[in-house]
Motif scaffolding. Structure first.
Motif, PDB file in Angstrom:
ATOM      1  N   VAL A 131      -0.453   8.280  -2.782  1.00 47.76           N
ATOM      2  CA  VAL A 131      -0.627   8.664  -1.226  1.00 47.76           C
ATOM      3  C   VAL A 131      -1.368   7.610  -0.544  1.00 47.76           C
ATOM      4  CG1 VAL A 131      -1.504  10.095   0.627  1.00 47.76           C
ATOM      5  CG2 VAL A 131      -0.538  11.148  -1.350  1.00 47.76           C
ATOM      6  N   ALA A 132      -2.526   6.976  -1.155  1.00 45.96           N
ATOM      7  CA  ALA A 132      -3.401   5.898  -0.713  1.00 45.96           C
ATOM      8  C   ALA A 132      -2.542   4.723  -0.724  1.00 45.96           C
ATOM      9  CB  ALA A 132      -4.398   5.658  -1.607  1.00 45.96           C
ATOM     10  N   ASP A 133      -1.516   4.381  -1.724  1.00 47.38           N
ATOM     11  CA  ASP A 133      -0.632   3.341  -1.679  1.00 47.38           C
ATOM     12  C   ASP A 133       0.282   3.404  -0.587  1.00 47.38           C
ATOM     13  OD1 ASP A 133       0.072   1.109  -2.923  1.00 47.38           O
ATOM     14  OD2 ASP A 133       1.994   1.884  -3.610  1.00 47.38           O
ATOM     15  N   VAL A 134       0.793   4.459  -0.346  1.00 46.61           N
ATOM     16  CA  VAL A 134       1.920   4.599   0.848  1.00 46.61           C
ATOM     17  C   VAL A 134       1.384   4.719   2.226  1.00 46.61           C
ATOM     18  CG1 VAL A 134       2.465   7.004   0.947  1.00 46.61           C
ATOM     19  CG2 VAL A 134       4.368   5.484   0.946  1.00 46.61           C
ATOM     20  N   LEU A 135       0.133   5.144   2.412  1.00 46.94           N
ATOM     21  CA  LEU A 135      -0.295   5.411   3.673  1.00 46.94           C
ATOM     22  C   LEU A 135      -1.050   4.141   4.328  1.00 46.94           C
ATOM     23  CD1 LEU A 135      -0.645   8.071   5.404  1.00 46.94           C
ATOM     24  CD2 LEU A 135      -2.898   8.495   4.398  1.00 46.94           C
ATOM     25  N   LYS A 136      -0.860   3.844   5.563  1.00 50.58           N
ATOM     26  CA  LYS A 136      -1.501   2.739   6.419  1.00 50.58           C
ATOM     27  C   LYS A 136      -3.088   2.981   6.475  1.00 50.58           C
ATOM     28  CE  LYS A 136       2.582   1.504   8.945  1.00 50.58           C
ATOM     29  NZ  LYS A 136       3.020   1.802  10.408  1.00 50.58           N
ATOM     30  N   PRO A 137      -3.682   2.186   6.478  1.00 54.82           N
ATOM     31  CA  PRO A 137      -5.456   2.301   6.694  1.00 54.82           C
ATOM     32  C   PRO A 137      -5.327   2.957   7.876  1.00 54.82           C
ATOM     33  CG  PRO A 137      -4.954   0.242   5.978  1.00 54.82           C
ATOM     34  CD  PRO A 137      -3.595   0.619   5.932  1.00 54.82           C
ATOM     35  N   GLY A 138      -6.218   3.938   8.195  1.00 50.66           N
ATOM     36  CA  GLY A 138      -6.519   4.633   9.458  1.00 50.66           C
ATOM     37  C   GLY A 138      -5.703   6.019   9.570  1.00 50.66           C
ATOM     38  N   GLY A 139      -4.566   6.164   8.534  1.00 49.59           N
ATOM     39  CA  GLY A 139      -3.545   7.135   8.593  1.00 49.59           C
ATOM     40  C   GLY A 139      -4.133   8.316   7.944  1.00 49.59           C
ATOM     41  N   LEU A 140      -3.589   9.441   8.452  1.00 49.01           N
ATOM     42  CA  LEU A 140      -4.000  10.710   7.907  1.00 49.01           C
ATOM     43  C   LEU A 140      -3.305  11.351   6.880  1.00 49.01           C
ATOM     44  CD1 LEU A 140      -4.892  12.847  11.276  1.00 49.01           C
ATOM     45  CD2 LEU A 140      -6.568  11.354   9.893  1.00 49.01           C
TER      46      LEU A 140
END
Ligand SMILES: C[S@@+](CC[C@H](N)C(=O)[O-])C[C@H]1O[C@@H](n2cnc3c(N)ncnc32)[C@H](O)[C@@H]1O
Length: 256
Positions: A131-140
């Protein structure tokens, strides 16, 4: 008579889990985004998307939808809901939530109905790393019912839903099979009555319980997410623990 697995029979799954107020749930996503997201949201991903109940509402509000699931039948059922014009805003992948990659970065990630099916610690780490890899920084990352606030986590529930002449009774039961591993066996049974005949579908899956304090330690360890909060029953005025019985708790974390 048992006539197959639930996820091979998405029509009945869709009826059984249609107790949710989908527009209201998408309102809660948007409230969360407004309050806690550091980025604008144009695309979303649902993990264990199944029949994608939130898909239509999300498309109607202009989002691009990505969904991942292990079941081809569930994904196919989700795809069939989409009109031709909307198909280019829908991306469905047959992937495992403990090890997935997407071709694009995502603004908002969600998982519904306690669908975080991991069986051990390494799958748990792998899931949050993916999930961390796919999510943009600041995204929930928005999790519905995935953290267990009761140490006695065994559960049993049943309900009946009806749609277009089909009645579906759902029975859900979670029982420990290994208390050290916090591993439960979850059995879901659907009994569908249609045209005076009865069909029974069932699904048994192992699921590792995730307790709140170990979840916070996991976040510290991974160092990829900030903890934002947890609330009872999809209601931001009911921060946990609160005084009410805990039901459908939501948890929100944000990618650093
Ligand atoms: C309870 S259903 C939830 C479906 C949908 N998100 C909803 O809100 O109705 C759980 C879904 O998780 C999927 N699933 C189970 N284990 C999975 C895994 N390891 N990776 C991806 N999907 C998985 C199942 O195929 C099923 O469609």
């Amino acid at each position: 008579m048992t006539t197959g697995g639930i996820y091979e029979n998405p029509k009945y799954y869709d009826i059984a889990f249609s107790f949710r107020d989908i527009p209201q749930e998408v309102d809660v996503f948007e409230k969360a985004i407004k309050k806690y997201s550091k980025i604008q949201v144009t695309n979303v991903v649902e993990l264990g998307c199944g029949t994608s109940p939130h898909l239509g509402e999300l498309l109607s509000r202009g989002y691009v939808y990505h969904g991942i699931d292990l079941s081809s039948s569930m994904l196919e059922f989700a795809r069939e809901k989409v009109s031709k014009e909307d198909l280019e805003r829908v991306h469905l992948y047959k992937e495992d939530m403990t090890a997935f990659h997407l071709p694009t970065k995502i603004d908002f990630c969600f998982i519904m109905l306690g669908s975080l099916y991991v069986q051990n610690r390494s799958e748990l780490y792998n899931h949050f790393e993916a999930v961390a890899d796919v999510l943009k920084p600041g995204g929930l990352y928005f999790l519905d019912w995935c953290i267990n606030f009761s140490p006695i986590a065994e559960y049993e529930d049943s309900w009946v839903m009806e749609k277009e002449g089909v009645t579906v009774e759902t029975q859900v039961k979670g029982q420990y099979i290994n208390k050290v591993e916090q591993l439960l066996e979850e059995k879901i049974k659907l009994i569908a009555s249609e045209n005076q005949s009865k069909k029974t579908f069932s699904e048994t899956k192992k699921k590792r319980m995730i307790f709140p304090q170990e979840f916070l330690i996991l976040l510290d360890y991974l160092d990829s997410f900030e903890f934002i909060g947890w609330w009872n029953n999809w209601d931001f005025t009911q921060e946990l623990p609160g005084k009410k019985t805990i039901e459908r708790p939501i948890t929100i974390i944000r990618k650093k």
